[in-house]
Design a protein around this motif. Structure first.
Motif, PDB file in Angstrom:
ATOM      1  N   CYS A 695     -21.525  47.175   0.335  1.00  0.00           N
ATOM      2  CA  CYS A 695     -22.974  47.274   0.122  1.00  0.00           C
ATOM      3  C   CYS A 695     -23.333  46.647  -1.224  1.00  0.00           C
ATOM      4  CB  CYS A 695     -23.406  48.734   0.177  1.00  0.00           C
ATOM      5  SG  CYS A 695     -25.197  48.908   0.151  1.00  0.00           S
ATOM      6  N   LEU A 696     -23.564  45.354  -1.196  1.00  0.00           N
ATOM      7  CA  LEU A 696     -23.959  44.611  -2.395  1.00  0.00           C
ATOM      8  C   LEU A 696     -25.050  43.621  -2.013  1.00  0.00           C
ATOM      9  CD1 LEU A 696     -20.626  43.586  -4.209  1.00  0.00           C
ATOM     10  CD2 LEU A 696     -22.413  45.063  -5.122  1.00  0.00           C
ATOM     11  N   PRO A 697     -26.081  43.487  -2.833  1.00  0.00           N
ATOM     12  CA  PRO A 697     -27.106  42.486  -2.519  1.00  0.00           C
ATOM     13  C   PRO A 697     -26.519  41.079  -2.644  1.00  0.00           C
ATOM     14  CG  PRO A 697     -27.507  43.446  -4.686  1.00  0.00           C
ATOM     15  CD  PRO A 697     -26.391  44.226  -4.069  1.00  0.00           C
ATOM     16  N   VAL A 698     -26.831  40.228  -1.692  1.00  0.00           N
ATOM     17  CA  VAL A 698     -26.390  38.838  -1.725  1.00  0.00           C
ATOM     18  C   VAL A 698     -27.594  37.979  -1.352  1.00  0.00           C
ATOM     19  CG1 VAL A 698     -25.474  39.063   0.630  1.00  0.00           C
ATOM     20  CG2 VAL A 698     -24.734  37.163  -0.789  1.00  0.00           C
ATOM     21  N   SER A 699     -27.804  36.885  -2.085  1.00  0.00           N
ATOM     22  CA  SER A 699     -29.046  36.115  -1.912  1.00  0.00           C
ATOM     23  C   SER A 699     -28.906  34.973  -0.904  1.00  0.00           C
ATOM     24  CB  SER A 699     -29.503  35.554  -3.266  1.00  0.00           C
ATOM     25  OG  SER A 699     -28.532  34.641  -3.763  1.00  0.00           O
ATOM     26  N   PHE A 700     -27.681  34.647  -0.497  1.00  0.00           N
ATOM     27  CA  PHE A 700     -27.493  33.550   0.464  1.00  0.00           C
ATOM     28  C   PHE A 700     -26.371  33.937   1.427  1.00  0.00           C
ATOM     29  CE2 PHE A 700     -24.793  32.794  -3.184  1.00  0.00           C
ATOM     30  CZ  PHE A 700     -23.574  32.382  -2.648  1.00  0.00           C
ATOM     31  N   SER A 701     -26.418  33.345   2.612  1.00  0.00           N
ATOM     32  CA  SER A 701     -25.400  33.664   3.611  1.00  0.00           C
ATOM     33  C   SER A 701     -24.206  32.732   3.485  1.00  0.00           C
ATOM     34  CB  SER A 701     -25.993  33.570   5.015  1.00  0.00           C
ATOM     35  OG  SER A 701     -26.482  32.266   5.248  1.00  0.00           O
ATOM     36  N   PHE A 702     -23.029  33.292   3.725  1.00  0.00           N
ATOM     37  CA  PHE A 702     -21.823  32.476   3.806  1.00  0.00           C
ATOM     38  C   PHE A 702     -20.796  33.197   4.665  1.00  0.00           C
ATOM     39  CE2 PHE A 702     -21.153  35.076  -0.040  1.00  0.00           C
ATOM     40  CZ  PHE A 702     -19.860  35.550   0.125  1.00  0.00           C
ATOM     41  N   ILE A 703     -19.848  32.428   5.181  1.00  0.00           N
ATOM     42  CA  ILE A 703     -18.756  32.972   5.975  1.00  0.00           C
ATOM     43  C   ILE A 703     -17.456  32.373   5.445  1.00  0.00           C
ATOM     44  CG2 ILE A 703     -17.744  33.179   8.289  1.00  0.00           C
ATOM     45  CD1 ILE A 703     -20.580  32.746   9.414  1.00  0.00           C
ATOM     46  N   ILE A 704     -16.424  33.221   5.310  1.00  0.00           N
ATOM     47  CA  ILE A 704     -15.099  32.747   4.886  1.00  0.00           C
ATOM     48  C   ILE A 704     -14.091  33.142   5.966  1.00  0.00           C
ATOM     49  CG2 ILE A 704     -13.292  32.847   3.128  1.00  0.00           C
ATOM     50  CD1 ILE A 704     -15.433  33.673   1.102  1.00  0.00           C
ATOM     51  N   PHE A 705     -13.380  32.142   6.501  1.00  0.00           N
ATOM     52  CA  PHE A 705     -12.345  32.390   7.501  1.00  0.00           C
ATOM     53  C   PHE A 705     -10.961  32.280   6.859  1.00  0.00           C
ATOM     54  CE2 PHE A 705     -15.793  30.580  10.255  1.00  0.00           C
ATOM     55  CZ  PHE A 705     -16.030  31.720  11.013  1.00  0.00           C
TER      56      PHE A 705
END
Length: 748
Positions: A695-705
């Motif tokens: 639960c942390l605010p994040v301003s942009f979306s990203f995905i790491i595989f």
């Protein structure tokens, strides 16, 4: 003379305050181990192993700390991965592990001592008075249409103090070298100084070249004294003390090399055994080597005594009596805008005439302490403190300020901004500079443009603060900047610089280049750094990444504060043929005043047709790097491929989990059951199950595989401040994947 004595007192106080600050915060720290007592003959001498090479000059004062004990000592030898230190007190026969501290303030203490000596000399105090109050009438003959070299020669011959304003690319080295040589031809004794070894090397190499060209070179007359950086002097070894020693005292150098090799082999043996015989042998070798080094020093002093043009650093001049006890006809101080005012004063006291050359529109000296005296005397340059810069702000040139007016570095499309805004139209372009930079201008990216503003407005909210240093980062602009470097390289660029105002951004780019561009960097000069690293250098192409963007609510002080004009000026003026500026113009237009240099730069570039809009990315990205690919964010085939082939872990960061579409929910469910899903978001969504929720605010979306593949800009619908066309980036980099995920670690 009271005012000069007061100046000196204030300088000494400022230097003392800086020393106190460095003593508290500024030591260089090394880990040492396997400490053995070698001898206790008066002093107690210890041998330590070091994990890496420790670059501490012989004779330096150091401090050893282990447990709760602190002990001051002196370095007797520091070579390879070992060091020998002498202490006044015993610390036992063996020290397993300790910390060694080497302090950078010794040079400042030596400068304080030099200022004490100046106080006692009426002649030297008068020289400093002229430096700090250059109101004396001009004495040089003024002739119309004379060259820069002739005018500066006349000024420096007839006036005690000559300030030279040398904006980037205006031929500073060329001019100073010829003035120095012409004084030498008249039998004058000259000392060339600068704060950096590299600057001394470059100027001494140019002086040597010119004298040789005139066929008036005599060995021993021109001498580079002290450490050399190397490259600039590669073809001028006949002015370097080491080479002169090799020619005139080969036996002495051979003996030094032989003793050093014996010592190296013995130290290697000592790592395994500390017999009394070996210890005594090592100390005997140290004594022999010390005697040889003293003979070499005496020979070097003879070289200095005989030389007519001596080049060295300000630091060495202040600590070496061979230099500071001499009297000179002319001092040439280069890069003076980066020197402390007390250093300039020390230099001025050594000679009847001094040329002080620099650019007060570039970065000022660096000091750490925050006291007002430090700010006054150690954080501002001599041009401002002597009142010379103020006359320029009022639209005039001070009578003792000589300006080099024509720049030959930047294509006119780049220099148009700095010439007008930074240099108040005092500086113009040489007629040759446009044609000489055309080949760089005509290359990709943006063939036919020497300057471009790559606008990142409405691409998302990517600006964040680095977790530990709180320095700003912008991953979207980082990847766009890498793409610009890649396009430049593919089209043949040989020297490329990437500059950012924030250390974290520069460090991430350095890591990205090391990961993706290691081979390319072996044949091409590509450097990523903050602005300070670039001062004094130049590149064919510069990428200037301003980093600042949403969701930050203000622009950083580095781009808007008191020194921002200088910082931005250095970033632009490193460039020869192509200046690529990566910026969020919507953020800058809202958060930066029109009077600020950054806003003026953005306005200038937009008004002059240099804008590359976000929608143009498909036109200028012509070479997809195998490990960085750009694509439409709505086309999900490649991301589904990555998802299906993922074996261990998927990290998904989403600003607002409630905005995740049904399509994306279905995509997430396609992962293998063995793949652990971590979701990072400021709020939960009960419909989306994950193995871990951070639960942390994040301003942009990203995905790491699998801690390797980073996707930026997807899912697109969860991003704020984004307009079509929607673009995503896929980066194959375990280094950046690790760095990015570590920014959003769950707090323990």
């Amino acid at each position: 003379m009271n005012s000069t004595v007061n100046y000196i007192k204030e300088w000494q106080q400022a230097l003392q305050l800086e020393i106190m600050h460095l003593k508290k915060y500024g030591s260089t720290k090394y880990l040492v181990s396997n400490g053995h007592l070698l001898s206790n003959d008066g002093d107690f001498t210890y041998f330590f192993e070091t994990g890496s090479s420790v670059k501490v000059p012989v004779g330096s004062n150091v401090r050893l700390e282990w447990g709760g004990i602190k002990q001051d000592g002196r370095v007797l030898s520091s070579e390879g991965k070992s060091i020998i230190i002498s202490f006044e007190r015993s610390m036992g026969d063996f020290i397993g592990e300790a910390f060694l501290f080497h302090d950078p303030w010794e040079l400042l203490e030596q400068l304080i001592t030099r200022l004490d000596e100046i106080k006692r000399s009426k002649k030297k105090r008068l020289r400093i008075k002229r430096l700090m109050d250059p109101s004396m009438p001009q004495k040089h003959p003024s002739l119309a249409k004379q060259s820069s070299v002739k005018e500066l020669y006349a000024r420096s011959k007839f006036n005690p103090v000559t300030f030279v304003w040398g904006p980037p690319g205006t031929g500073k080295t060329y001019t100073l070298a010829r003035v120095a040589a012409n004084h030498y031809f008249q039998g004058k004794k000259i000392l060339v100084l600068s704060h950096s070894n590299q600057a001394v090397d470059v100027l001494m190499a140019e002086i040597s070249s010119f004298i040789k060209k005139k066929d008036r070179f005599q060995e021993g007359d021109v001498l580079r004294y002290g450490s050399q950086s190397g490259e600039s002097l590669a073809i001028h070894e006949d002015i370097v003390t080491g080479q002169l020693l090799g020619k005139h005292e080969p036996e002495l150098l051979a003996e030094k090399e032989q003793l050093a090799e014996e010592k190296r082999l013995l130290k290697h043996d000592l790592a395994g055994s500390f017999s009394k015989r070996d210890s005594n042998h090592l100390l005997e070798l140290e004594k022999k080597l010390a005697r040889v080094l003293e003979k070499i020093r005496q020979k070097e002093m003879e070289f200095v005594k005989e030389a007519k043009i001596i080049g060295t650093t300000l630091a060495k001049a202040a600590k070496d009596e061979t230099v500071y006890q001499k009297e000179y006809d002319l001092i040439i101080l280069d890069e003076a805008s980066m020197a402390y005012v007390p250093q300039v004063a020390f230099a001025a006291a050594l000679s009847k005439h001094i040329i002080i050359c620099g650019d007060f529109k570039q970065l000022p000296p660096i000091a750490a302490a925050r006291d007002s005296l430090v700010k006054l005397w150690l954080k501002e340059d001599i041009f401002h403190r002597a009142g010379v810069a103020q006359s320029v702000e009022e639209g005039e040139l001070h009578p003792h300020l000589f300006l080099l007016r024509e720049q030959r570095r930047m294509h006119p499309e780049i220099s148009a901004f700095t010439n007008r805004v930074v240099y108040n139209n005092f500086v113009g372009d040489h007629v040759s500079v446009s044609s000489s930079r055309e080949s760089i201008r005509s290359a990709e990216p943006f063939a036919g443009q020497a300057a471009a503003l790559i606008d990142t407005s409405y691409s998302g909210e990517y600006c964040m603060t680095e977790r530990t240093s709180h320095s700003r980062l912008n991953l979207w602009q980082l990847l766009l900047s890498f793409q610009l470097i890649h396009e430049s390289y593919v089209d043949g660029a040989k020297s490329i610089g990437y500059v950012a105002p924030y250390r974290a951004q520069a460090e991430w780019m350095e890591k990205l280049l090391e990961d993706l561009y290691r081979l390319e960097r072996q044949s091409t000069d590509i450097i990523a750094a903050t602005v300070h690293r670039f001062q004094g250098s130049e590149r064919d192409i510069m990428v200037f990444d301003t980093v600042d963007s949403y969701p930050q609510d203000r622009a950083g002080m580095l781009l808007t504060g008191k020194e921002s004009e200088r910082l931005i000026n250095v970033a632009i003026t490193r460039t020869k043929g192509k200046f690529l500026h990566v910026s969020d113009t919507s953020f800058i237009n809202k958060h930066v005043y029109r009077s600020k240099t950054l806003r003026q730069l953005v306005d200038h570039q937009m008004q002059n047709g240099q804008l590359i809009a976000r929608k143009d990315i498909g036109k200028w990205v012509k070479h997809q790097h195998p490990r960085l690919q750009w694509m439409h964010a709505r086309k999900l085939e490649k991301i589904i491929e990555d998802l299906i082939s993922t074996k261990d872990e998927m990290i998904m960061a989403i600003p607002d989990l409630t905005q995740l579409s049904d399509e994306w929910k279905q995509i997430v469910m396609k992962r293998s059951p063995e793949v652990k899903l971590t979701i990072i978001s400021g709020n939960r969504n009960p419909d989306i199950l994950s193995d871990t929720f951070i639960c942390l605010p994040v301003s942009f979306s990203f995905i790491i595989f699998d801690k390797r593949y980073v996707w930026l800009g997807v899912p697109v619908e969860t991003n704020n401040r984004i307009h079509p066309p929607y673009v995503s980036a896929r980066l194959d980099s375990s280094i950046i994947a690790t760095e990015l995920s570590s920014q959003f670690k769950k707090n323990d």
